[in-house]
Design a protein around this motif. Sequence first.
Motif, short mmCIF file in Angstrom:
data_model
loop_
_atom_site.label_atom_id
_atom_site.label_comp_id
_atom_site.label_asym_id
_atom_site.label_seq_id
_atom_site.Cartn_x
_atom_site.Cartn_y
_atom_site.Cartn_z
N SER A 30 36.81 -24.45 26.55
CA SER A 30 35.42 -24.88 27.17
C SER A 30 35.24 -26.13 26.84
CB SER A 30 34.57 -23.65 26.32
OG SER A 30 34.88 -24.46 24.74
N THR A 31 33.83 -27.16 27.04
CA THR A 31 34.39 -28.31 26.22
C THR A 31 33.96 -28.54 25.34
OG1 THR A 31 31.81 -28.28 26.39
CG2 THR A 31 33.09 -29.33 28.62
N GLN A 32 34.14 -27.69 24.31
CA GLN A 32 33.82 -27.31 23.06
C GLN A 32 34.71 -27.27 22.68
OE1 GLN A 32 31.04 -28.02 20.39
NE2 GLN A 32 33.47 -29.06 19.33
N GLU A 33 35.80 -26.27 22.99
CA GLU A 33 37.67 -25.99 22.99
C GLU A 33 37.72 -27.38 23.17
OE1 GLU A 33 37.23 -21.19 22.82
OE2 GLU A 33 37.29 -22.58 24.82
N LEU A 34 37.68 -27.89 24.27
CA LEU A 34 38.18 -29.29 23.97
C LEU A 34 38.48 -30.36 23.51
CD1 LEU A 34 40.97 -31.00 26.05
CD2 LEU A 34 38.46 -31.23 27.19
N SER A 35 37.39 -30.67 23.22
CA SER A 35 36.95 -31.29 21.99
C SER A 35 37.30 -30.96 20.47
CB SER A 35 35.11 -31.56 21.84
OG SER A 35 34.54 -32.13 20.61
N ASP A 36 37.48 -30.24 20.49
CA ASP A 36 37.93 -29.47 18.85
C ASP A 36 39.59 -30.02 19.01
OD1 ASP A 36 35.93 -28.69 17.98
OD2 ASP A 36 36.13 -26.55 18.57
N TYR A 40 37.14 -36.85 19.85
CA TYR A 40 35.74 -37.25 20.72
C TYR A 40 35.50 -36.37 20.18
CZ TYR A 40 39.55 -40.38 22.23
OH TYR A 40 40.19 -41.92 22.06
N SER A 41 34.14 -36.37 21.28
CA SER A 41 32.70 -35.65 21.19
C SER A 41 32.97 -34.65 21.93
CB SER A 41 31.37 -36.42 20.49
OG SER A 41 31.25 -36.99 21.64
N VAL A 42 32.09 -33.76 21.85
CA VAL A 42 31.75 -33.33 22.93
C VAL A 42 30.60 -33.04 24.82
CG1 VAL A 42 29.63 -31.59 22.08
CG2 VAL A 42 31.35 -30.32 23.68
N LEU A 44 30.93 -36.61 25.12
CA LEU A 44 31.44 -37.27 25.31
C LEU A 44 32.44 -37.33 27.14
CD1 LEU A 44 32.99 -40.58 26.46
CD2 LEU A 44 34.66 -40.02 24.88
N VAL A 45 33.28 -35.53 26.30
CA VAL A 45 33.79 -34.93 26.48
C VAL A 45 33.58 -34.55 28.26
CG1 VAL A 45 35.18 -32.16 27.61
CG2 VAL A 45 35.58 -33.91 25.46
N ARG A 46 31.96 -34.07 27.86
CA ARG A 46 30.97 -33.42 28.86
C ARG A 46 30.49 -34.41 30.30
NH1 ARG A 46 27.64 -29.57 25.46
NH2 ARG A 46 28.78 -27.93 25.49
N LYS A 47 29.91 -35.61 29.49
CA LYS A 47 29.73 -37.07 30.30
C LYS A 47 30.96 -37.76 31.49
CE LYS A 47 26.13 -38.66 27.60
NZ LYS A 47 25.57 -39.44 26.43
N ILE A 48 31.97 -37.54 30.58
CA ILE A 48 33.08 -37.98 31.55
C ILE A 48 33.38 -36.49 32.63
CG2 ILE A 48 35.78 -37.79 31.42
CD1 ILE A 48 35.95 -39.33 28.37
N GLU A 49 33.56 -35.36 32.17
CA GLU A 49 33.42 -34.57 33.85
C GLU A 49 32.44 -34.83 34.57
OE1 GLU A 49 34.37 -30.96 32.07
OE2 GLU A 49 36.32 -30.72 31.15
N ARG A 50 31.52 -35.12 34.11
CA ARG A 50 30.30 -35.14 35.38
C ARG A 50 30.12 -36.83 35.66
NH1 ARG A 50 26.86 -33.16 31.22
NH2 ARG A 50 25.78 -35.33 30.36
N GLY A 51 31.55 -37.64 35.90
CA GLY A 51 31.95 -39.30 35.55
C GLY A 51 31.01 -39.96 35.35
N GLU A 52 29.44 -39.59 34.73
CA GLU A 52 28.98 -40.76 33.43
C GLU A 52 29.15 -41.53 32.54
OE1 GLU A 52 26.29 -38.04 32.42
OE2 GLU A 52 25.45 -36.71 34.53
N ARG A 54 33.34 -43.85 31.48
CA ARG A 54 34.85 -43.91 31.90
C ARG A 54 35.71 -43.47 30.76
NH1 ARG A 54 35.51 -50.60 32.24
NH2 ARG A 54 35.38 -50.62 30.03
N ALA A 55 36.96 -42.96 30.96
CA ALA A 55 37.82 -42.73 30.64
C ALA A 55 38.78 -43.84 29.82
CB ALA A 55 38.54 -41.24 30.94
N GLN A 56 38.64 -43.70 28.37
CA GLN A 56 39.49 -45.06 28.41
C GLN A 56 40.81 -44.77 27.90
OE1 GLN A 56 38.59 -48.00 27.35
NE2 GLN A 56 37.23 -48.10 27.61
N PRO A 57 41.79 -45.59 27.99
CA PRO A 57 43.51 -45.28 27.98
C PRO A 57 43.60 -43.98 26.82
CG PRO A 57 43.19 -47.56 28.77
CD PRO A 57 42.00 -46.81 27.85
N ASP A 58 43.25 -44.84 25.30
CA ASP A 58 43.15 -43.55 24.09
C ASP A 58 42.56 -41.85 24.37
OD1 ASP A 58 44.54 -44.85 23.48
OD2 ASP A 58 43.36 -45.49 21.70
N TYR A 59 41.96 -41.89 25.16
CA TYR A 59 40.91 -40.65 25.54
C TYR A 59 42.20 -39.95 26.30
CZ TYR A 59 37.83 -36.78 27.24
OH TYR A 59 37.13 -35.83 27.92
N ILE A 60 42.07 -40.94 27.28
CA ILE A 60 43.51 -39.84 28.47
C ILE A 60 44.27 -39.83 27.87
CG2 ILE A 60 45.00 -40.76 30.36
CD1 ILE A 60 42.85 -42.79 31.56
#
Length: 273
Positions: A30-36, A40-42, A44-52, A54-60
């Motif tokens: 789930s998005t929460q499990e990925l966040s864990d 990074y916060s859940v 942010l994970v959801r906003k990135i998946e919705r394309g809202e 930008r995913a920064q290099p460290d996040y990637i």
Amino acid sequence: MTSEDKDDRPPSYVIFGAQQKRLREVRGLSTQELSDKIPYSVDLVRKIERGERRAQPDYIEAVDTALQAHGVLVVVGEHLSNQYLFPEWFEEYVQAEASALRIDIYDTHVVNGLLQTEAYAHAVLSAHHPTLDDEEVEARVAARLERQALLPRKPTCMLSFVIEEWVLRRPIGGKSALKGQLNKLIECARMRNVTIQVLPTACETHAGFDGPLTLLETAEGKRLGYVEGQAGSDWIAAPDKVRSLEGRYGIIRGQALNAEDSVKLIEELAGNL
């Protein structure tokens, strides 16, 4: 720009977000499990998946490891790396600019990026705060110069610039850099699709006191306004507000020197350096 006008999510955001979502689902997370699994916060994970967002290099890097993607997301990030050469709020404008049919610009602080020389652009970006490291300055200079492919582009984009006179007197980068910049303006003004006008400092009052503005006609023929401030930018799509900006720009052009006299002034300023 509102969601009613178009989907304003940058394609790069949407592409990366879709890749991340698919890999996450394949891993049964789930998005929460990925966040864990990443710092990074859940949200942010959801906003990135919705394309809202930008995913920064460290996040990637973190997500690629957490999803055991074996570098897949890193490769996607590399292909989209030039998106990081512009501030996040400026990316949508750059995309619209590249395919525009017409752009009208009033500048009050520095010469517009579409007209800057390498030395001038380097000086402007070196003054950025927070300070950019040398590598990032060079990358942003290169990206700014690449935007100038718009000037000779086919099909032609009609470009109109009004520049405050005092901008042409400030020795950004030193006198040599300024002289080179003025000479480039003269060269650009000779292009049939480019008009450059100077708004004299001696002009006691004019219609541009609210600051710089850009008017852009998209490839679909839609007219939009674009304004920048200290913390970001705003698109203006409402027809009545766009007409107001168009009227203001028309007055500014009328108060500026005509194109021929503007070039003469720029030549005089360059000759005095």
